[in-house]
Design an enzyme around this catalytic site. Structure first.
Site, PDB file in Angstrom:
ATOM      1  N   ASP A 188      13.496 -85.596 -11.490  1.00 56.40           N
ATOM      2  CA  ASP A 188      13.528 -86.373 -10.252  1.00 56.40           C
ATOM      3  C   ASP A 188      13.388 -85.394  -9.083  1.00 56.40           C
ATOM      4  O   ASP A 188      14.049 -84.346  -9.069  1.00 56.40           O
ATOM      5  CB  ASP A 188      14.866 -87.128 -10.173  1.00 56.40           C
ATOM      6  CG  ASP A 188      14.940 -88.044  -8.974  1.00 56.40           C
ATOM      7  OD1 ASP A 188      14.778 -89.254  -9.171  1.00 56.40           O
ATOM      8  OD2 ASP A 188      15.162 -87.535  -7.862  1.00 56.40           O
ATOM      9  N   ASN A 196       9.991 -88.139   2.755  1.00 56.62           N
ATOM     10  CA  ASN A 196       9.305 -89.303   3.321  1.00 56.62           C
ATOM     11  C   ASN A 196       9.680 -89.514   4.793  1.00 56.62           C
ATOM     12  O   ASN A 196       8.825 -89.799   5.642  1.00 56.62           O
ATOM     13  CB  ASN A 196       9.641 -90.563   2.520  1.00 56.62           C
ATOM     14  CG  ASN A 196       8.724 -90.759   1.328  1.00 56.62           C
ATOM     15  OD1 ASN A 196       7.600 -90.252   1.302  1.00 56.62           O
ATOM     16  ND2 ASN A 196       9.193 -91.493   0.334  1.00 56.62           N
ATOM     17  N   HIS A 201       5.074 -91.173   4.478  1.00 60.93           N
ATOM     18  CA  HIS A 201       4.849 -91.591   3.093  1.00 60.93           C
ATOM     19  C   HIS A 201       3.565 -91.012   2.508  1.00 60.93           C
ATOM     20  O   HIS A 201       3.470 -90.815   1.292  1.00 60.93           O
ATOM     21  CB  HIS A 201       4.829 -93.119   2.995  1.00 60.93           C
ATOM     22  CG  HIS A 201       6.185 -93.735   3.157  1.00 60.93           C
ATOM     23  ND1 HIS A 201       7.092 -93.814   2.121  1.00 60.93           N
ATOM     24  CD2 HIS A 201       6.806 -94.278   4.243  1.00 60.93           C
ATOM     25  CE1 HIS A 201       8.206 -94.392   2.545  1.00 60.93           C
ATOM     26  NE2 HIS A 201       8.057 -94.685   3.837  1.00 60.93           N
ATOM     27  N   ASP A 205       3.479 -89.230  -0.965  1.00 60.46           N
ATOM     28  CA  ASP A 205       2.563 -89.559  -2.054  1.00 60.46           C
ATOM     29  C   ASP A 205       1.849 -88.318  -2.569  1.00 60.46           C
ATOM     30  O   ASP A 205       1.650 -88.148  -3.777  1.00 60.46           O
ATOM     31  CB  ASP A 205       1.524 -90.576  -1.582  1.00 60.46           C
ATOM     32  CG  ASP A 205       2.100 -91.977  -1.425  1.00 60.46           C
ATOM     33  OD1 ASP A 205       3.241 -92.202  -1.888  1.00 60.46           O
ATOM     34  OD2 ASP A 205       1.413 -92.833  -0.844  1.00 60.46           O
ATOM     35  N   GLU A 231      10.177 -91.396  -7.415  1.00 52.78           N
ATOM     36  CA  GLU A 231      10.021 -89.952  -7.600  1.00 52.78           C
ATOM     37  C   GLU A 231      10.507 -89.487  -8.969  1.00 52.78           C
ATOM     38  O   GLU A 231      10.731 -88.292  -9.194  1.00 52.78           O
ATOM     39  CB  GLU A 231      10.771 -89.192  -6.498  1.00 52.78           C
ATOM     40  CG  GLU A 231      12.287 -89.349  -6.520  1.00 52.78           C
ATOM     41  CD  GLU A 231      12.782 -90.568  -5.751  1.00 52.78           C
ATOM     42  OE1 GLU A 231      13.939 -90.532  -5.288  1.00 52.78           O
ATOM     43  OE2 GLU A 231      12.038 -91.545  -5.613  1.00 52.78           O
TER      44      GLU A 231
END
Length: 314
Positions: A188, A196, A201, A205, A231
């Site tokens: 993770d 973010n 974002h 990404d 994530e």
């Protein structure tokens, strides 16, 4: 073959103008007639082919099989379809060069019909099936592509959680049968919400996509990598013991530390936390989902202990 019959065939408009091949054979596989379509497609004239044995002329034809099928047609006085696997053709006729050509040779359907029972003669009809085969091939490939897309995460193109669940259970069954190890790594991205919130974002990404490629580059084809959502990622290591799995997780963790994601003039670095668990029949009772839960619990401990580390569930 009598002169009258030959003249009758040569004068037959259908025989010479029909858009498929027609061959008349006797029971010994000697060619008695060879129509214009075959002359054009094979570049072999009727004069060259008549009175030739078809299997001697085309030695890849299964003589025993063809004779057996012709005998069946003559005995029953009924037409029969002649299967031609594995070549997919009776006579190898090269396909003209076209865009996106799939087959080098014409794909054919062959039907054998009685021609003259008394003289033990049959007629072979050769139908060009190439376009239909090409259409079916393209449809199969499209269906495969659509199925694969349905199994993929749209952002990273890694496998998705649903597909991972399906395949991991099959891999577990195979591993138990062969007495092999299976290990789960769950990772993770640390403080991903902060990434973010700080960079947006689109950068988030990009971080996820970059990590996905790193994971693919550090596992074998026999392993399975999936994005579980957000994530979080999961790796199933096939036939890998716990010590080696921990080493792999640690190697990936260090490589993630070296990743740099550029955002305009900024360079973003990030880390990830890992949980590792090996399938144990005593603990997991035949369910890989239990192994995943144990790895996830180890990941939670890694987060609690300060992140950017590998924790093993023993």
């Amino acid at each position: 073959m009598s002169t009258n019959i030959m003249e009758s065939i040569n004068n037959n408009i259908i025989f010479n103008t029909i858009n498929n091949g027609i061959i008349i054979l006797d029971e010994n596989l000697n060619i008695l007639a060879w129509n214009n379509w075959l002359e054009i497609t094979t570049k072999l004239t009727s004069e060259e082919m008549v009175n030739q044995n078809i299997c001697e002329k085309f030695d890849y034809i299964n003589e025993t099989k063809l004779k057996r099928k012709i005998k069946s047609v003559l005995v029953t006085n009924n037409s029969a379809f002649y299967t031609i696997d594995p070549h997919e053709y009776l006579i190898d006729i090269k396909v003209n060069t076209i865009i996106d050509k799939i087959y080098e040779s014409m794909q054919q359907n062959i039907t054998i019909v009685p021609y003259n029972i008394e003289k033990k003669q049959v007629c072979l009809y050769i139908y060009d099936n190439t376009k239909l085969c090409e259409t079916n091939y393209k449809l199969e490939k499209l269906n495969e592509k659509l199925k694969d897309l349905s199994n993929r995460d749209p952002l990273t193109h890694l496998y998705n959680r649903r597909y991972f669940a399906e395949i991991s259970n099959k891999m577990l069954s195979l591993a138990l049968r062969n007495d092999n190890n299976l290990t789960i790594i769950i990772l993770d991205i640390d403080k991903f919400k902060s990434i973010n919130d700080t960079y947006g974002h689109s950068v988030g990404d990009n971080v996820i996509i970059t990590l996905a490629r790193e994971l693919e580059n550090n596992v074998r084809d026999s392993d399975l990598v999936a994005r579980f959502g957000g994530e979080e990622f999961v790796i199933l290591l096939n036939n890998t013991d716990l010590d080696n799995s921990v080493n792999i997780a640690e190697k990936i963790r260090k490589k993630i530390e070296e990743i740099e994601v550029k955002d305009d003039d900024n360079i973003l670095k990030f880390t990830a936390s890992f949980g590792v668990a090996k399938y144990d029949d005593n603990l997991d009772n035949g369910k890989i989902e239990h192994t995943i839960t144990r790895a996830d619990n180890a990941l939670y401990v890694a987060k609690e202990k300060g992140r950017n580390q590998v924790i093993v569930d023993l």
